[in-house]
Design an enzyme around this catalytic site. Structure first.
Site, PDB file in Angstrom:
ATOM      1  N   CYS A   1      35.288  44.249  46.884  1.00  0.00           N
ATOM      2  CA  CYS A   1      35.491  45.480  47.661  1.00  0.00           C
ATOM      3  C   CYS A   1      34.536  46.582  47.205  1.00  0.00           C
ATOM      4  O   CYS A   1      33.952  47.284  48.012  1.00  0.00           O
ATOM      5  CB  CYS A   1      36.905  46.016  47.490  1.00  0.00           C
ATOM      6  SG  CYS A   1      38.197  44.856  47.847  1.00  0.00           S
ATOM      7  N   ASP A   2      34.438  46.751  45.890  1.00  0.00           N
ATOM      8  CA  ASP A   2      33.870  47.980  45.361  1.00  0.00           C
ATOM      9  C   ASP A   2      32.524  47.815  44.657  1.00  0.00           C
ATOM     10  O   ASP A   2      31.897  48.811  44.291  1.00  0.00           O
ATOM     11  CB  ASP A   2      34.869  48.627  44.382  1.00  0.00           C
ATOM     12  CG  ASP A   2      36.206  48.898  45.054  1.00  0.00           C
ATOM     13  OD1 ASP A   2      36.224  49.007  46.294  1.00  0.00           O
ATOM     14  OD2 ASP A   2      37.220  48.988  44.357  1.00  0.00           O
TER      15      ASP A   2
ATOM     16  N   CYS B   1      39.000  45.037  42.321  1.00  0.00           N
ATOM     17  CA  CYS B   1      38.418  44.164  43.343  1.00  0.00           C
ATOM     18  C   CYS B   1      36.904  44.356  43.387  1.00  0.00           C
ATOM     19  O   CYS B   1      36.415  45.332  43.950  1.00  0.00           O
ATOM     20  CB  CYS B   1      39.034  44.466  44.716  1.00  0.00           C
ATOM     21  SG  CYS B   1      38.324  43.514  46.066  1.00  0.00           S
TER      22      CYS B   1
END
Lengths: 314, 105
Positions: free
Chosen positions: A137-138, A134
């Site tokens: 997200c990261d 992701c």
């Protein structure tokens, strides 16, 4: 649970939420059972540019939240619980979840797809320590670092572009020598000076100590191996159908996707499939919501034909 | 009880806490983190006072995120006696999460 729902939808992504919206508007008693949180894969997408009606890009999380609110407005019940098994053969169908058993006259399967893993040494060990699925997200944890993106489809290309906001350099590792992504995204990628494609390469191993330090790559043509120093690797190598479909009696194709007709009907009367879990050519948010609408209307017709109109009066 | 924790009170709220503390490293822009939030509320209801839950916003608390080597969110870390005894990365269904926490209660 005593309620017999008219429509029980398994999965709360765009396809399932749209089915809920249309079922609610058809004055059917509908519920959505979602294994995680609502929104499906859309939630993982930073910006969506190809959903009609939004002339400016909309964040995936916001689009999903709007779809949930819209379905709720028409009285759809939402439950969060992983589904354990499906008993679909009877006239009243059962969906067994961790929270208990749901019963319904019709079931719409909208379980979507899950990302595939690379399946190479080091991958599992370094999840959360440099291996990610992701980018939204990261990505921010890789500011000024070098990262690799694995894959050549829409998601891989879109996420590689997103990662250039943070990373110093992005390597795109693809097993072929051309991309499958949308042309406009391919153009953006090839013009981006931070991104370097590495064609005809596969990841053979993810290496690291306490976190990822690099990849062992293999050339698919020459077999030659090389080392690429990166601190992060983002994997987007395709997807596979989700949900506990095996043993349910639903007819699947050779890859495990559900076979339907144009009304979204499966081989089992009163059971429908929508969105990415359905065998189809193009998997987009737009095609998912299309499926959801059709399945809900088909289910309404089926209920009227098989249960009559007055049965709902308590 | 679910509480937002910062660099300023992390020592007191998490490391010096008497019982186990589950720390949720999250951010507003992370979709799966939003999915974890309702699960944590259910876990909180189910486990009651035996577990404290703390949320750390990695956007505002970059130092804490760095200190604990966060490279993926949501990351859940279970602290006991000032030590990390369990770590999970990504969305966890309630049943699995409780199964990971239970042995440490």
């Amino acid at each position: 649970m005593d309620t017999v729902y008219d429509v029980l939808i398994v999965g709360g992504g765009p396809a399932g939420l749209t089915a809920g919206l249309y079922a609610g508007r058809a004055m059917l008693q509908a519920a959505i059972v979602e294994a995680r949180g609502p929104g499906g894969q859309v939630v993982l997408t930073h910006e969506i540019e190809n959903y009609p009606g939004f002339s400016e890009p909309i964040s995936g999380a916001l689009l999903a939240a709007n779809m949930v609110d819209q379905a709720n407005r028409f009285g759809v019940d939402m439950y969060y619980s992983p589904v354990e098994s499906l008993n679909l053969q009877g006239k009243i169908k059962e969906v067994v979840t961790e929270q208990g058993k749901f019963r319904a006259k019709t079931v719409i399967i909208a379980t979507g797809v899950n990302p595939k893993m690379l399946g190479v040494p080091g991958e599992k060990e370094f999840i959360g320590r440099g291996v990610s699925y992701c980018a939204t997200c990261d990505g921010a944890f890789f500011r000024d670092r070098d990262v690799a993106v694995v894959g050549g489809g829409d998601t891989a290309v879109k996420e590689a572009l997103f990662l250039t906001r943070f990373a110093r350099r992005v390597w795109l590792i693809h097993r072929r020598d051309s991309l499958r992504a949308e042309q406009i995204q391919q153009k953006r990628l090839l013009e981006n000076t931070k991104i370097t494609p590495l064609w005809n390469k596969v990841v053979a191993e993810i290496r690291g100590d306490t976190r990822v330090t690099g990849l062992r790559l293999q050339d698919v043509q020459s077999g030659e191996e090389s080392h690429l120093a990166v601190q992060g690797v983002f994997v987007f190598v395709g997807r596979q159908p989700g949900g506990p479909l095996a043993g349910s009696g639903i007819a699947l194709d050779e890859e495990g996707y559900i076979i339907t007709d144009e009304d979204m009907s499966t081989n089992i009367p009163g059971v429908y499939a929508v969105g990415d879990v359905r065998r189809k050519r193009w998997r987009q948010i737009v095609t998912a919501v299309n499926d959801g609408c059709i399945a809900a209307l088909s289910a309404a017709e089926y209920i009227e034909e098989n249960f009559g109109k007055d049965e709902d009066d308590d | 009880m679910i509480k937002n924790v910062t660099q300023a009170d992390f020592e007191q709220e998490v490391l010096q806490a008497e019982g186990p503390v589950l720390v949720d490293f999250w951010a507003a822009w992370c979709g799966p983190c939003r999915m974890v939030a309702p699960v944590l509320e259910e876990v909180d209801q189910e486990l009651g006072d035996s577990l404290k839950i703390a949320k750390v916003n990695v956007d505002e608390e970059g130092e804490l995120a760095q200190k604990y080597g966060i490279m993926s969110i949501p990351t859940l870390m279970l602290f006991k006696g000032g030590r990390v005894v369990e770590t999970t990365v990504g969305f966890q269904p309630k049943k699995e999460l409780i199964a990971r926490i239970q042995p440490h209660l």
